[in-house]
Design a protein around this motif. Sequence first.
Motif, PDB file in Angstrom:
ATOM      1  N   VAL A 180      38.883  50.544  34.574  1.00 43.87           N
ATOM      2  CA  VAL A 180      38.418  49.323  35.470  1.00 43.87           C
ATOM      3  C   VAL A 180      39.127  49.411  36.737  1.00 43.87           C
ATOM      4  N   LYS A 181      38.228  49.538  37.763  1.00 37.13           N
ATOM      5  CA  LYS A 181      39.135  49.785  39.183  1.00 37.13           C
ATOM      6  C   LYS A 181      37.923  48.892  40.079  1.00 37.13           C
ATOM      7  N   PHE A 182      38.628  48.228  41.221  1.00 39.94           N
ATOM      8  CA  PHE A 182      37.983  47.459  42.216  1.00 39.94           C
ATOM      9  C   PHE A 182      37.100  48.459  42.795  1.00 39.94           C
ATOM     10  N   LEU A 183      35.636  48.154  42.846  1.00 39.65           N
ATOM     11  CA  LEU A 183      34.674  48.889  43.493  1.00 39.65           C
ATOM     12  C   LEU A 183      34.288  48.753  44.852  1.00 39.65           C
ATOM     13  N   GLY A 184      35.094  47.534  45.550  1.00 39.17           N
ATOM     14  CA  GLY A 184      34.823  47.341  46.997  1.00 39.17           C
ATOM     15  C   GLY A 184      33.926  45.990  46.800  1.00 39.17           C
ATOM     16  N   GLY A 209      34.872  35.865  34.321  1.00 42.32           N
ATOM     17  CA  GLY A 209      35.530  36.687  33.591  1.00 42.32           C
ATOM     18  C   GLY A 209      34.923  38.017  33.497  1.00 42.32           C
ATOM     19  N   HIS A 210      34.667  38.750  32.526  1.00 39.18           N
ATOM     20  CA  HIS A 210      33.738  40.026  32.216  1.00 39.18           C
ATOM     21  C   HIS A 210      34.184  41.368  32.624  1.00 39.18           C
ATOM     22  N   ARG A 211      34.876  41.107  33.920  1.00 35.84           N
ATOM     23  CA  ARG A 211      35.022  42.550  34.725  1.00 35.84           C
ATOM     24  C   ARG A 211      36.637  43.152  34.154  1.00 35.84           C
ATOM     25  N   HIS A 212      37.292  42.063  33.459  1.00 35.98           N
ATOM     26  CA  HIS A 212      38.729  42.537  32.801  1.00 35.98           C
ATOM     27  C   HIS A 212      39.743  42.944  33.934  1.00 35.98           C
ATOM     28  N   LEU A 213      39.293  42.408  35.374  1.00 31.50           N
ATOM     29  CA  LEU A 213      40.190  42.745  36.357  1.00 31.50           C
ATOM     30  C   LEU A 213      40.431  41.708  37.175  1.00 31.50           C
TER      31      LEU A 213
END
Length: 250
Positions: A180-184, A209-213
Amino acid sequence: MQLPKGKKIYFSSDNHLGAPTKEESLVREHKFVQWLDEVKQDAAAIFLLGDLFDFWFEYKTVVPKGFVRVLGKLAEISDAGIPIYFFVGNHDLWMDSYFEDELNIPVYHKPKVFHFNDTSFFIGHGDGLGPGDKGYKRMKKVFTNPVAKWFFRWLHPDIGVKLAQYLSVKNKLISGDDDVKFLGEENEWLVQYCKRKLATNHYDYFLFGHRHLPMEIQLNEQSKYVNLGDWIIYYTYAVFDGEKLELKKY
């Protein structure tokens, strides 16, 4: 809702209890129950934004085995008069009336707007929102179709639950492959969704939620998008004290 002096509102998401193994899940369940025990001391309300379980399906007379510690704690808090609100996620989207009937916890299947101390919150799990992710959106339509649910209900729980748990744990987030990484901002679908909503209405905070980040993104001078992270890697949550919202780590 006007918050009484000294009271706070807590937000949490993505526990995925039951995965990847019963033993590993139990450690996280104990930690989450401990957090619930602490926040109940000054909580005016608690919001759970989905994927509390890695899989959940309600047969007419059966629910998945386990999770007695967290269910018991939620019942205790609800019985004490502290409201709890639950938004289904993509892993527990087959939740029906069990929480409402047994725990007095309302269950929401779509995002909902709340106002606390004249501060507006747009709250939901976050799955299937915004542009893109068309494959999941098509899959969700199938999974939530009454006919598909009817067919699945005819599977014996020992087969249906075991099969669903196996497929659910295949999710890379739960199997330990942390990609899981920030996509911009331009590629974060929920950010784009929030910006589109702001074109027609103002909201002070968007909570998903959902993004786990864990994320805090300023959308404009008055609106912020907050993603709650998870209770697998980050153990993060948000708290609103009546004036400001903070993302914290437990």
